[in-house]
Every structure is written in C-alpha cells, then in structure tokens.
Design an enzyme around this catalytic site. Structure first.
Site, PDB file in Angstrom:
ATOM      1  N   CYS A 102       0.831  -1.212   0.000  1.00 58.94           N
ATOM      2  CA  CYS A 102       0.000   0.000   0.000  1.00 58.94           C
ATOM      3  C   CYS A 102       0.861   1.256   0.000  1.00 58.94           C
ATOM      4  O   CYS A 102       0.645   2.164  -0.804  1.00 58.94           O
ATOM      5  CB  CYS A 102      -0.921  -0.010   1.218  1.00 58.94           C
ATOM      6  SG  CYS A 102      -2.053   1.393   1.285  1.00 58.94           S
ATOM      7  N   CYS A 197      -5.736  -1.316   7.742  1.00 53.69           N
ATOM      8  CA  CYS A 197      -6.889  -0.419   7.574  1.00 53.69           C
ATOM      9  C   CYS A 197      -8.189  -1.164   7.302  1.00 53.69           C
ATOM     10  O   CYS A 197      -9.235  -0.800   7.843  1.00 53.69           O
ATOM     11  CB  CYS A 197      -6.601   0.609   6.480  1.00 53.69           C
ATOM     12  SG  CYS A 197      -6.300  -0.108   4.837  1.00 53.69           S
TER      13      CYS A 197
END
Length: 361
Positions: A102, A197
């Site tokens: 990410c 997340c």
C-alpha cells in the site's frame, strides 16, 4: 516549485500541510480513497487509517485552512493489489504485510506518477528522508528512529525518489504533536494507526471468519516426535513463534514452530528450536543498484524491529539467500526482509523459506 501533499486526516499529514501553508508554498492536498463502503460501514469496523471519517477530517481541515482538496478513488487498485493478496496469503498460513504494498505501490508510486505528470513534487507525512548514497538518490531512516517508516517503502520505484519530499525527516513525533496543538490541528490527539486499515480493531482471524466463515481446524503436533497433543480450531489464529494461548506440555513452554499448508496442522516446539540463521527471500526488489551494496548488510523483518547483520547471495534476479551473522528468533514466512547500509534503504523482499543452517556460504 509546486507540490501535491498526500493527506490522510492524521496528525502527521495535517501538520505537514499546516507547516507548508505557513511557509507560503504552492500546493494542494490529495486524499486517497482506498476502502469500499462495506468495510467502512461494518459494525465490526474501526480503523485509524483510510476510513470514511479520515476523509471527512481531511476535507474539514483543508476547508478551515483554505487549502484546495481533492480525492482520488483507488478502491479497485487497492482490492486487486492488496486486499485479495492478503486474504490468499493469510489463508495459506503466511504472515503478509499489506501496508508495504500500500505505501510503496499506491501511496507513493501511483501518487508520485500522478505528481510527475503535472510536474509537481509529492509530499507525504512518512518518517524518512531523501539523501544521496554513492551519487544515487536514496531513502534514509529519519531522525526519530522510533517512527522509522522506511521499512514500508522498499518497493518504491527508484526513478521516482527525486520527486519525493518528506518534511518530517528531522522531527520527533512528540515534538510534532506539540506543534500540531499550537497550530490548532484538531487531529493532534489522534492515536497513531497500527492496525491494517481494512481489518480495523479486529483480530486477523476474526476478520477472516466473519468474511468467509472458515476456521481451517487441525491438530497440534509436537515437533520432536510428531505426537498429537491436542486440537485447534483455526490455523490462522496462530502465528510463528506465538506463545500466548498455546499452554504447556510435560511442563515445557511451547511455541508455534510451523504450520502445515496442506492439512492445517500446527507444530509446536520449545523456544530453542526457533532460532534461525538462513532465509530465502523471493520477489527481491533493489531500490538501489546491487553493485553498490556493501558486503555486510543490515536487515530487519519488522517495521520497528532492530537491525541485524547479514550477508546475501543472489540466486537469480528474483530470489536471494540471506545468512544472518547470528541466530535470529521470531522469523515467519510471508514477512518482508528489508536491507540497509547503516541508515540507507537498499531494498528487500518476501521471506519464502526459513532453515536453521546451510552450507551455501
């Protein structure tokens, strides 16, 4: 020079924007929308990173400070590159680190290409800095080693490094919170994000079960004699070297030694069997050319872990063999091994295989 500042709604990026605004830089803020509505609206979901609340906080901050604000939708890229790979790896008993993909491939590489197209420099709130190493642009560990985020950036495209700027390179996190409070940045008390997340405040195995309803049950086996000593109800509930929740056998403290990918059995052993000196690393990425790497390297396999000394042997362009100069406890397949020359980030890869010793060196 003009800048694009990646904003997340947290204290780091918001304070960076505040400082840039005070200094009169020309810039605008971009928020990356990575999570779909299902994750954000789940009753099980709470995340300090990339949530819909972070979007609202970022937008509110920019409006209060009269900064242009834009949002980019990267949900499809995030699902394809990160979410589905995490599920696949976790369900075959690996220990993936999705934050690396990410940070490197979406938050930095994609945004930096976007910035480059408009001839802007990309600014992020990462704790690291840009430096020169043997005449090459490089990423260096920050002044605040306790917040070092270089581990997550080893897959950054080298050609894009010179278009990056990290304003928090020389500041301590506790000092940043003081600045944020004085500048009335409303996220100054927001805790640091540490969870993944899209999982939020759940445990990994809880997330997998609620999404897919599978536990992957099997047996506990003793490593030294292959004797069955119990049952478990989900191999992905346990990680390599885990002690908590294992219990005792014959008055011995037992740890997770390995997990069988085929039948989900878990092998337990004493701690002394969990010290390793050789690993094979796949999907090897060089942030800097291998020809300028020193013979003795530093390596770490956790983002805030300590640095260990090692040597490497290149097997092919995608795989290397790593020899630690001392035995190491706590390695797990699927983790990222990241290499340094003192404080300079060199590259890294994914731990594919761990063995106790080897005659390859």
């Amino acid at each position: 020079m003009k800048y694009i500042l990646a904003i997340s709604g947290g204290v780091d990026s918001c304070t960076s924007a505040k400082i840039f605004n005070r200094l009169g830089y020309k810039f605008f803020c971009v928020f990356l929308n990575l999570l779909n509505k299902i994750s954000n609206n789940s009753k099980y979901f709470y995340s300090r990173c990339c949530s819909s609340q972070d979007y609202l906080n970022s937008k509110k901050f920019c409006k209060l400070n009269k900064i242009d604000f834009y949002s980019l939708d990267f949900i499809n890229e995030f699902n394809y590159k990160i979410y589905y790979n995490f599920i696949k790896d976790f369900c075959i008993n690996l220990t993936p680190v999705p934050c690396i993909t990410c940070n490197s491939e979406i938050k930095v590489n994609f945004l930096c290409l976007f910035s480059f197209f408009f001839k802007y420099t990309l600014v992020t709130g990462h704790y690291c800095c840009i430096s020169l190493y043997k005449n090459y642009y490089s990423i260096k560990r920050p002044f605040d080693f306790l917040k070092d985020q270089t581990y997550f950036l080893y897959r950054t495209n080298y050609k894009l490094i010179k278009f990056l700027f990290f304003p928090l390179a020389g500041i301590l996190k506790k000092e940043l919170r003081i600045i944020a409070k004085l500048e009335k940045v409303f996220s100054y008390i927001k805790p640091d994000s540490s969870e993944i997340c899209f999982i939020g405040n759940q445990k990994y195995w809880e997330f997998i079960y609620k999404k897919y309803g599978s536990f992957f049950s099997g047996d506990f086996l003793l490593l030294e004699n292959n004797k069955k000593i119990g049952n478990h109800f989900g191999s992905f509930k346990y990680t390599i070297c885990q002690r908590k929740g294992i219990g005792f056998f014959l008055n011995k403290k037992l740890y997770v030694f390995k997990k069988n990918k085929n039948n989900c059995n878990i092998y337990l052993s004493e701690k002394k069997y969990l010290n390793f000196s050789i690993i094979f690393v796949n999907f090897f990425c060089c942030l800097l050319p291998i020809k300028i790497w020193p013979e003795i390297l530093f390596i770490k396999y956790r983002s805030l872990g300590i640095l260990y000394l090692c040597k490497i042997k290149i097997l092919n362009k995608n795989q290397i063999l790593v020899k630690f100069l001392n035995y190491i406890f706590g390695l797990s397949e699927g983790q990222s091994a990241v290499f340094y020359s003192f404080n300079i980030l060199l590259g890294g890869g994914i731990i594919n295989k761990i063995i106790e010793n080897d005659s390859s060196f």
